[in-house]
Design a protein around this motif. Structure first.
Motif, PDB file in Angstrom:
ATOM      1  N   ALA A 173      -5.074  -6.726  46.222  1.00 14.33           N
ATOM      2  CA  ALA A 173      -5.502  -6.151  45.211  1.00 14.33           C
ATOM      3  C   ALA A 173      -6.382  -6.067  45.014  1.00 14.33           C
ATOM      4  CB  ALA A 173      -5.058  -4.991  45.705  1.00 14.33           C
ATOM      5  N   ASN A 174      -6.299  -6.463  43.301  1.00 19.57           N
ATOM      6  CA  ASN A 174      -6.646  -5.929  41.586  1.00 19.57           C
ATOM      7  C   ASN A 174      -7.877  -7.457  42.518  1.00 19.57           C
ATOM      8  OD1 ASN A 174      -5.350  -4.754  40.650  1.00 19.57           O
ATOM      9  ND2 ASN A 174      -3.975  -5.526  39.752  1.00 19.57           N
ATOM     10  N   THR A 175      -8.004  -8.627  43.199  1.00 19.18           N
ATOM     11  CA  THR A 175      -8.633  -9.436  43.407  1.00 19.18           C
ATOM     12  C   THR A 175     -10.125  -8.824  44.359  1.00 19.18           C
ATOM     13  OG1 THR A 175      -7.401 -11.007  42.745  1.00 19.18           O
ATOM     14  CG2 THR A 175      -9.314 -11.799  44.139  1.00 19.18           C
ATOM     15  N   VAL A 176      -9.374  -8.591  45.832  1.00 17.98           N
ATOM     16  CA  VAL A 176     -10.923  -7.312  46.271  1.00 17.98           C
ATOM     17  C   VAL A 176     -11.563  -6.566  45.794  1.00 17.98           C
ATOM     18  CG1 VAL A 176     -10.522  -6.332  48.319  1.00 17.98           C
ATOM     19  CG2 VAL A 176      -9.103  -8.491  48.526  1.00 17.98           C
ATOM     20  N   ARG A 177     -10.263  -6.120  44.410  1.00 16.84           N
ATOM     21  CA  ARG A 177     -11.705  -4.914  43.973  1.00 16.84           C
ATOM     22  C   ARG A 177     -12.928  -5.260  44.052  1.00 16.84           C
ATOM     23  NH1 ARG A 177      -9.050  -1.904  39.862  1.00 16.84           N
ATOM     24  NH2 ARG A 177     -10.482   0.220  40.389  1.00 16.84           N
ATOM     25  N   LEU A 178     -12.489  -6.671  42.828  1.00 20.94           N
ATOM     26  CA  LEU A 178     -14.003  -7.439  42.405  1.00 20.94           C
ATOM     27  C   LEU A 178     -14.728  -7.054  43.158  1.00 20.94           C
ATOM     28  CD1 LEU A 178     -12.538 -10.506  41.091  1.00 20.94           C
ATOM     29  CD2 LEU A 178     -13.100  -8.281  39.572  1.00 20.94           C
ATOM     30  N   LEU A 179     -15.257  -7.839  44.358  1.00 23.25           N
ATOM     31  CA  LEU A 179     -15.918  -7.108  45.344  1.00 23.25           C
ATOM     32  C   LEU A 179     -17.555  -5.455  45.122  1.00 23.25           C
ATOM     33  CD1 LEU A 179     -14.617  -9.291  48.000  1.00 23.25           C
ATOM     34  CD2 LEU A 179     -16.047  -9.786  47.086  1.00 23.25           C
ATOM     35  N   THR A 180     -16.282  -4.601  44.281  1.00 23.08           N
ATOM     36  CA  THR A 180     -16.841  -3.145  44.772  1.00 23.08           C
ATOM     37  C   THR A 180     -17.350  -3.092  43.062  1.00 23.08           C
ATOM     38  OG1 THR A 180     -15.438  -2.468  43.073  1.00 23.08           O
ATOM     39  CG2 THR A 180     -14.884  -2.244  45.999  1.00 23.08           C
ATOM     40  N   LEU A 181     -17.741  -4.603  42.097  1.00 25.36           N
ATOM     41  CA  LEU A 181     -18.993  -4.345  41.183  1.00 25.36           C
ATOM     42  C   LEU A 181     -20.205  -4.967  41.795  1.00 25.36           C
ATOM     43  CD1 LEU A 181     -16.823  -6.683  39.229  1.00 25.36           C
ATOM     44  CD2 LEU A 181     -17.604  -3.866  38.960  1.00 25.36           C
ATOM     45  N   PRO A 182     -21.087  -4.868  40.784  1.00 26.07           N
ATOM     46  CA  PRO A 182     -22.944  -5.027  40.983  1.00 26.07           C
ATOM     47  C   PRO A 182     -22.941  -6.480  41.540  1.00 26.07           C
ATOM     48  CG  PRO A 182     -22.358  -3.028  39.695  1.00 26.07           C
ATOM     49  CD  PRO A 182     -21.044  -3.913  39.734  1.00 26.07           C
ATOM     50  N   GLN A 183     -23.469  -6.852  42.173  1.00 21.90           N
ATOM     51  CA  GLN A 183     -23.493  -8.139  42.680  1.00 21.90           C
ATOM     52  C   GLN A 183     -23.966  -8.974  41.883  1.00 21.90           C
ATOM     53  OE1 GLN A 183     -23.095  -9.397  46.503  1.00 21.90           O
ATOM     54  NE2 GLN A 183     -22.931 -11.151  44.364  1.00 21.90           N
ATOM     55  N   GLU A 184     -24.225  -8.373  40.495  1.00 22.30           N
ATOM     56  CA  GLU A 184     -25.062  -9.780  39.056  1.00 22.30           C
ATOM     57  C   GLU A 184     -23.494  -9.658  38.503  1.00 22.30           C
ATOM     58  OE1 GLU A 184     -28.264  -5.915  39.966  1.00 22.30           O
ATOM     59  OE2 GLU A 184     -26.438  -6.454  40.671  1.00 22.30           O
ATOM     60  N   VAL A 185     -23.367  -8.552  38.559  1.00 22.38           N
ATOM     61  CA  VAL A 185     -21.805  -9.026  38.018  1.00 22.38           C
ATOM     62  C   VAL A 185     -21.158  -9.125  38.659  1.00 22.38           C
ATOM     63  CG1 VAL A 185     -19.716  -7.175  36.668  1.00 22.38           C
ATOM     64  CG2 VAL A 185     -21.537  -6.457  36.732  1.00 22.38           C
ATOM     65  N   GLN A 186     -20.961  -9.430  39.673  1.00 22.08           N
ATOM     66  CA  GLN A 186     -20.095 -11.029  40.630  1.00 22.08           C
ATOM     67  C   GLN A 186     -20.577 -12.059  40.946  1.00 22.08           C
ATOM     68  OE1 GLN A 186     -19.233  -9.854  45.033  1.00 22.08           O
ATOM     69  NE2 GLN A 186     -20.007  -7.704  45.021  1.00 22.08           N
ATOM     70  N   ASP A 187     -21.749 -12.393  39.812  1.00 23.07           N
ATOM     71  CA  ASP A 187     -23.005 -13.454  40.426  1.00 23.07           C
ATOM     72  C   ASP A 187     -22.239 -14.200  38.374  1.00 23.07           C
ATOM     73  OD1 ASP A 187     -24.161 -13.479  42.339  1.00 23.07           O
ATOM     74  OD2 ASP A 187     -26.210 -12.407  41.830  1.00 23.07           O
ATOM     75  N   TRP A 188     -21.947 -13.217  37.573  1.00 28.43           N
ATOM     76  CA  TRP A 188     -22.126 -13.731  36.773  1.00 28.43           C
ATOM     77  C   TRP A 188     -20.708 -13.976  36.723  1.00 28.43           C
ATOM     78  CZ3 TRP A 188     -24.145  -8.461  34.585  1.00 28.43           C
ATOM     79  CH2 TRP A 188     -25.865  -8.587  34.359  1.00 28.43           C
ATOM     80  N   ILE A 189     -19.292 -13.773  37.266  1.00 27.98           N
ATOM     81  CA  ILE A 189     -18.148 -13.739  37.186  1.00 27.98           C
ATOM     82  C   ILE A 189     -18.010 -15.212  38.430  1.00 27.98           C
ATOM     83  CG2 ILE A 189     -15.692 -13.396  38.527  1.00 27.98           C
ATOM     84  CD1 ILE A 189     -16.352 -10.720  37.560  1.00 27.98           C
TER      85      ILE A 189
END
Length: 302
Positions: A173-189
């Protein structure tokens, strides 16, 4: 296509102790049993393709070169696991062992030992995710996308995905929630500029612009997860305060003060953006209320 079959010279113990130990608890059989006609085949590397459900988007080139050098010196110590490709019967799709296949090509070998199995799409997807998770090769975003793909394609719940992969539901659940972050933030992760912990903490904010601005600050100042938590809490507290006590103009503040002085009590003017509002007059007792009424020039006995 050229393939050559031979006895399982690597030994069942190597296959069983490696991949079967990895997948066995999830019900994915990759053991070699010569009594059932199983054999390891030498397949042409050019007729092998990656798992269509491979969640990993990038491979460490240095690690692949190191593995290629090892293969040159010692050969393949464990066969890859494949199935006949659904779209092309003269090719094979990798269930497990894509790194070995890629390194074998770097080493210049034309063939690679493989065990051919009949697997469905669900098993291919589950095995691809499981192998990468167990060997810690996925980034947090790749892991999140893999979980989501299993849920979407196989129509599974988070609980079912967690059970199939031997993970806690909260982890999924916590990992999938990362996909709700803005795309730019996902790219930085994805690139490692932000950690999974920092990304999860940023989820405490609900404004995209705030998330982006704080993420940039986290990278620039190299803030810890604990520091990010404090900033998120402060920003949320300030938001609550600003909602509870909207700002009024300087003119209304003067009016508020004048009324307070005239009535000798606390006055609060609440004014919204539409121009409407209300005036709150505080009193401490019945006698104080009567005093205020008289100060306003009201005669309630009329």
């Amino acid at each position: 296509m050229t393939t050559s079959k031979k006895k399982s010279v690597l030994g069942d113990n190597i296959v069983s102790g490696g991949l079967n130990a990895l997948f066995g608890q999830q019900g994915i059989d990759v053991d070699v049993d010569e009594n059932k006609g199983d054999a390891i085949e030498n397949l042409n590397v050019n007729f092998i393709i990656a798992n269509p459900f491979q969640p990993r988007h990038s491979f460490d080139e240095n690690a692949l070169r190191e593995l290629a050098n090892s293969i040159k010196e010692n050969g393949i110590l464990q066969p890859i696991i494949v199935r006949v490709a659904k779209e092309s019967k003269d090719k094979y799709e990798i269930l497990a062992g894509e790194r070995r296949w890629r390194a074998t090509q770097l080493a210049g070998n034309e063939t690679i030992p493989a065990v051919v199995r009949a697997y469905d799409d669900a098993t291919m997807m589950q095995a691809a995710v499981l192998e990468n998770l167990q060997r810690e090769n996925l980034s947090p975003i790749e892991e999140a996308l893999a979980y989501k793909q299993m849920m979407d394609v196989l129509h599974l719940t988070q609980v079912q995905v967690a059970k199939r992969l031997g993970k806690a539901r909260s982890v999924v659940a916590n990992t999938v929630r990362l996909l709700t972050l803005p795309q730019e933030v996902q790219d930085w992760i994805q690139t490692g500029e932000l950690s999974m912990g920092q990304g999860r903490t940023l989820l405490g904010l609900h404004n995209k612009r705030q998330i982006l601005n704080l993420a940039k600050r986290v990278m620039q100042e190299r803030l810890t997860v604990r520091q990010v938590e404090r900033l998120v809490n402060e920003m949320n507290e300030n938001k609550v305060v600003s909602k509870a006590t909207p700002q009024i103009s300087a003119e209304l503040k003067e009016t508020e003060k004048a009324l307070s002085d005239k009535l000798a009590t606390k006055i609060a003017i609440k004014h919204n953006q539409r121009g409407a509002g209300k005036i709150e007059i505080n009193y401490g007792s019945d006698q104080d209320l009567n005093r205020i009424i008289n100060a306003l020039g009201l005669d309630l006995n009329d």
